[in-house]
Design a protein around this motif. Structure first.
Motif, PDB file in Angstrom:
ATOM      1  N   ARG A 155       0.934  -1.296  -0.207  1.00 19.30           N
ATOM      2  CA  ARG A 155      -0.013   0.050  -0.082  1.00 19.30           C
ATOM      3  C   ARG A 155       0.673   1.269   0.165  1.00 19.30           C
ATOM      4  O   ARG A 155       2.154   1.219   0.306  1.00 19.30           O
ATOM      5  CB  ARG A 155      -0.861   0.112   1.353  1.00 19.30           C
ATOM      6  N   ARG A 202      -4.226   0.876  -5.573  1.00 14.92           N
ATOM      7  CA  ARG A 202      -5.214   1.827  -6.471  1.00 14.92           C
ATOM      8  C   ARG A 202      -6.226   2.376  -5.530  1.00 14.92           C
ATOM      9  O   ARG A 202      -6.603   3.475  -5.592  1.00 14.92           O
ATOM     10  CB  ARG A 202      -5.591   1.200  -7.629  1.00 14.92           C
ATOM     11  N   ASP A 203      -6.712   1.280  -4.715  1.00 14.36           N
ATOM     12  CA  ASP A 203      -8.080   1.994  -3.938  1.00 14.36           C
ATOM     13  C   ASP A 203      -7.736   2.865  -2.999  1.00 14.36           C
ATOM     14  O   ASP A 203      -8.568   3.942  -2.772  1.00 14.36           O
ATOM     15  CB  ASP A 203      -8.630   0.672  -3.306  1.00 14.36           C
ATOM     16  N   ASP A 204      -6.529   2.947  -2.530  1.00 14.85           N
ATOM     17  CA  ASP A 204      -6.109   3.870  -1.589  1.00 14.85           C
ATOM     18  C   ASP A 204      -5.922   5.284  -2.337  1.00 14.85           C
ATOM     19  O   ASP A 204      -6.164   6.292  -1.600  1.00 14.85           O
ATOM     20  CB  ASP A 204      -4.729   3.514  -0.989  1.00 14.85           C
ATOM     21  N   ASN A 205      -5.424   5.060  -3.554  1.00 15.97           N
ATOM     22  CA  ASN A 205      -5.338   6.264  -4.216  1.00 15.97           C
ATOM     23  C   ASN A 205      -6.578   7.058  -4.511  1.00 15.97           C
ATOM     24  O   ASN A 205      -6.734   8.331  -4.589  1.00 15.97           O
ATOM     25  CB  ASN A 205      -4.536   6.333  -5.356  1.00 15.97           C
ATOM     26  N   ASN A 206      -7.749   6.238  -4.596  1.00 13.73           N
ATOM     27  CA  ASN A 206      -8.993   6.745  -5.154  1.00 13.73           C
ATOM     28  C   ASN A 206      -9.569   7.132  -3.826  1.00 13.73           C
ATOM     29  O   ASN A 206     -10.628   8.180  -3.912  1.00 13.73           O
ATOM     30  CB  ASN A 206      -9.909   5.676  -5.664  1.00 13.73           C
ATOM     31  N   ASP A 207      -9.376   6.824  -2.612  1.00 12.31           N
ATOM     32  CA  ASP A 207     -10.121   7.127  -1.418  1.00 12.31           C
ATOM     33  C   ASP A 207      -9.052   7.307  -0.309  1.00 12.31           C
ATOM     34  O   ASP A 207      -8.563   6.298   0.654  1.00 12.31           O
ATOM     35  CB  ASP A 207     -11.089   6.030  -0.982  1.00 12.31           C
ATOM     36  N   SER A 208      -8.661   8.421   0.042  1.00 14.91           N
ATOM     37  CA  SER A 208      -7.596   8.514   0.773  1.00 14.91           C
ATOM     38  C   SER A 208      -7.844   8.407   2.360  1.00 14.91           C
ATOM     39  O   SER A 208      -7.037   7.953   3.199  1.00 14.91           O
ATOM     40  CB  SER A 208      -6.917  10.046   0.888  1.00 14.91           C
ATOM     41  N   ALA A 209      -9.178   8.355   2.580  1.00 15.60           N
ATOM     42  CA  ALA A 209      -9.576   7.849   3.729  1.00 15.60           C
ATOM     43  C   ALA A 209      -8.993   6.617   4.310  1.00 15.60           C
ATOM     44  O   ALA A 209      -8.899   6.170   5.517  1.00 15.60           O
ATOM     45  CB  ALA A 209     -11.058   8.062   4.147  1.00 15.60           C
ATOM     46  N   ARG A 210      -8.983   5.645   3.310  1.00 17.52           N
ATOM     47  CA  ARG A 210      -8.525   4.257   3.659  1.00 17.52           C
ATOM     48  C   ARG A 210      -7.196   4.287   4.304  1.00 17.52           C
ATOM     49  O   ARG A 210      -6.791   3.258   4.863  1.00 17.52           O
ATOM     50  CB  ARG A 210      -8.376   3.607   2.330  1.00 17.52           C
ATOM     51  N   THR A 260      -6.256   5.952   6.619  1.00 19.85           N
ATOM     52  CA  THR A 260      -6.366   6.025   8.124  1.00 19.85           C
ATOM     53  C   THR A 260      -6.237   4.636   8.843  1.00 19.85           C
ATOM     54  O   THR A 260      -6.326   4.887   9.980  1.00 19.85           O
ATOM     55  CB  THR A 260      -7.446   6.973   8.736  1.00 19.85           C
TER      56      THR A 260
END
Lengths: 203, 382
Positions: B128, B131-139, B141
């Protein structure tokens, strides 16, 4: 010249202060890395083979009291029956490091506030310098020092409650090594050895 | 499983360290060199992994990133932790877990991951931000470690961290629990609810442990016999023992009458017998007689023979390290400096190695190095 690292091994806090003062006197040639000081000559004697072995990596200076041994060469033979590493400097105070303090008689008498005529000129022949030092301190006009160095009237302790503190202050602030060297041969030889010490470094 | 190595960047006293561990680890160093803070890294990982924990809470409980970050740090503001886990010190590590954390520059100023990576047998299985993290930065946290859905491929690591035990038993807390009310500290590090922990243990296990402890106690405190646990009329658990004296019928005592040493010894022995997970012991020598302290290393060894659990011990004790069975490879020295505390395995220091070779004990070779260089100036305190 860059100061070079050295490790020390001593019997007690007072010896540590005395040895460090001698190192500073020797034009600050040294930077003390570790000081091995767990109290008493038994500790030094037990570990001397280790210090001798470690001297190949870092120079070691050991200071101990002669106490009741016959003379320094006999004590050295007894402690180190195997070859001494050239980076190990083994020095002995005759008979105790306290004698080196008494050797600066003027300074010490002034510090304690006692009459100078009590002087014992040949400090190396004093059988028990610590005992004499405590006796002298008993006559001190400075109550704070007297109570720190001399055991209380009802105490069975061997020294006063702040013996080391009072004497270390003397060593650090007032002790005149030059004057003391004139009265103590073992101190004179130690200062010379520390000044001339040339450790060999191999990486 | 054991923690076989640790790399830290910007963690409290440590700007940048890397150190390897065996089954038994002794941390030594001067006051305020960071012994407890080093142990705290393992508790931090536990706090992330445990139920009800998580990254945000673990950081918050420590007062935020700014409290965690190393004071000596300058250019690299991120906190980074990497551990490797192995079955034993003889085997290659199975797992490697690595995270970087920083504080959000604006907004809620939450703690966010700069990365989270996992390797299993050398193969990377998590990398990490993805890709998912880049789309949703709250992930970012939350770690995947704390999420059952996400940690399925490395749940062993999560379980392992969760099981880490820490004990620094404070006898007064146990003796006067009512005087220290207020919210409990997570994980009960200081033993306030130690007695509840004992009472919650299944009966057979509990009886067998108390019996073993009593046998060991009898040597340290010969007057104390028949150590048992009881509940008072309100259901509050207590420890009880018979204290022998000159009267033919000896009196019973409860933990509020036990001495500090007795309580700490009971806590130490109990925690050694409890569980199979890594155990962090903070200065186990406190309040104990020197003769007993010198037996602690062998006691730990005997426990480790029965169960392969790793034990970390922070200590100042000469007696504890005088045990000739303690090797220089088991001792980790902490040395404070202007660039933070440096950490070294004692036997990797040339001087220590030579001293040990010359027959000096670990205590004599290592502890003088932890004496503050200016300790003699305490004389100036008048």
């Amino acid at each position: 010249m860059e100061p070079f690292p050295v490790s020390l091994a001593v019997e007690d806090q007072l010896s540590e202060a005395v040895l460090k003062k001698i190192l500073r006197f020797a034009k600050d040639r040294y930077l003390v890395s570790t000081c091995y000081n767990r109290g008493g000559f038994g500790y030094l004697k037990k570990n001397i083979a280790g210090f001798n072995n470690a001297a190949k990596g870092i120079p070691f200076i050991i200071l101990t009291d002669l106490d009741n041994s016959e003379c320094p060469p006999v004590l050295i033979r007894e402690w180190l029956p195997y070859p001494k590493h050239c980076n190990l400097l083994f020095r002995i105070a005759v008979r105790e490091v306290e004698a080196w303090l008494l050797a600066d008689w003027n300074g010490f008498a002034r510090y304690l506030g006692i009459v100078k005529k009590d002087v014992h000129l040949d400090v190396e022949s004093i059988k028990n310098p610590k005992h004499l030092l405590i006796e002298l301190a008993q006559k001190s006009r400075k109550r704070r020092l007297r109570e720190a160095i001399v055991p209380g009237p009802k105490s069975d302790a061997k020294q006063g409650p702040d013996y080391n503190g009072a004497l270390i202050t003397f060593v650090n602030e007032f002790w005149d090594i030059k004057a003391a060297m004139g009265k103590s041969l073992s101190l004179k030889k130690t200062v010379k050895a520390v000044t001339d010490f040339k450790p060999v470094y191999r990486n | 499983m054991i923690i076989s190595s640790l790399i830290l960047k910007n963690w409290r006293n440590f700007a940048d360290i890397s150190v390897e561990f065996g089954e038994r680890v002794f941390f030594v160093g001067p006051n305020a060199s960071g012994k407890s803070n080093l142990l705290d890294v393992f508790r931090f990982l536990r706090d992330i992994a445990k139920p009800g924990g998580g990254l945000q809470k673990a950081v918050e409980d420590r007062g935020g990133i700014s409290k965690i970050r190393c004071l000596a740090a300058r250019r690299y503001p991120d906190v980074e932790i990497e551990v490797q886990l192995a079955e034993s010190s003889e085997e290659k590590p199975t797992w490697r877990y690595s995270i970087g954390i920083k504080q959000e520059a604006r907004g809620h100023r939450r703690s966010i991951l700069t990365y989270e990576k996992v390797w299993q047998n050398g193969n990377q299985i998590l990398n990490r931000p993805d890709r998912d993290d880049n789309n949703d930065s709250a992930r970012l946290t939350q770690t995947h470690l704390e999420q059952i859905n996400a940690n399925v491929n490395f749940r062993d690591i999560s379980r392992f961290f969760e099981s880490i035990l820490y004990l620094h038993l404070v006898p007064q807390l146990l003796r006067y629990p009512e005087a220290f009310s207020g919210s409990a500290i997570p994980g009960d590090p200081f033993g306030r609810s130690f007695l509840e922990r004992v009472a919650r243990t299944p009966e057979l296990t509990r009886k067998s442990r108390l019996k073993k402890i009593e046998a060991a106690l009898r040597i340290a405190v010969p007057q104390l016999k028949q150590l048992t646990d009881v509940k008072d009329e309100r259901g509050v658990p207590h420890l009880e023992a018979v204290y022998e004296h000159w009267r033919p019928r000896a009196g019973k005592q409860r933990e509020d009458q036990f001495s500090d040493g007795t309580i700490r010894l009971i806590g130490l022995l109990w925690s050694l017998l409890e569980g199979e997970s890594p155990l962090l012991l903070e200065e186990p020598e406190l309040s104990l007689n020197a003769g007993i302290v010198s037996k602690i290393p062998a006691l730990i060894y005997r426990i480790q023979r029965q169960k392969k659990r790793q034990i970390f011990i922070s200590t100042h004790s000469y007696d504890l390290l005088s045990d000739k069975g303690v090797g220089g490879k088991e001792v980790v020295t902490l040395t404070p400096g202007v660039e933070g505390t440096s950490v070294m395995v004692a036997s990797s220091i040339r001087e220590v190695q030579d001293l040990l070779q010359g027959g000096v004990s670990v205590a004599d070779a290592v502890l003088p190095r932890t004496t503050p260089p200016k300790v003699s100036q305490i004389e100036l305190f008048k």
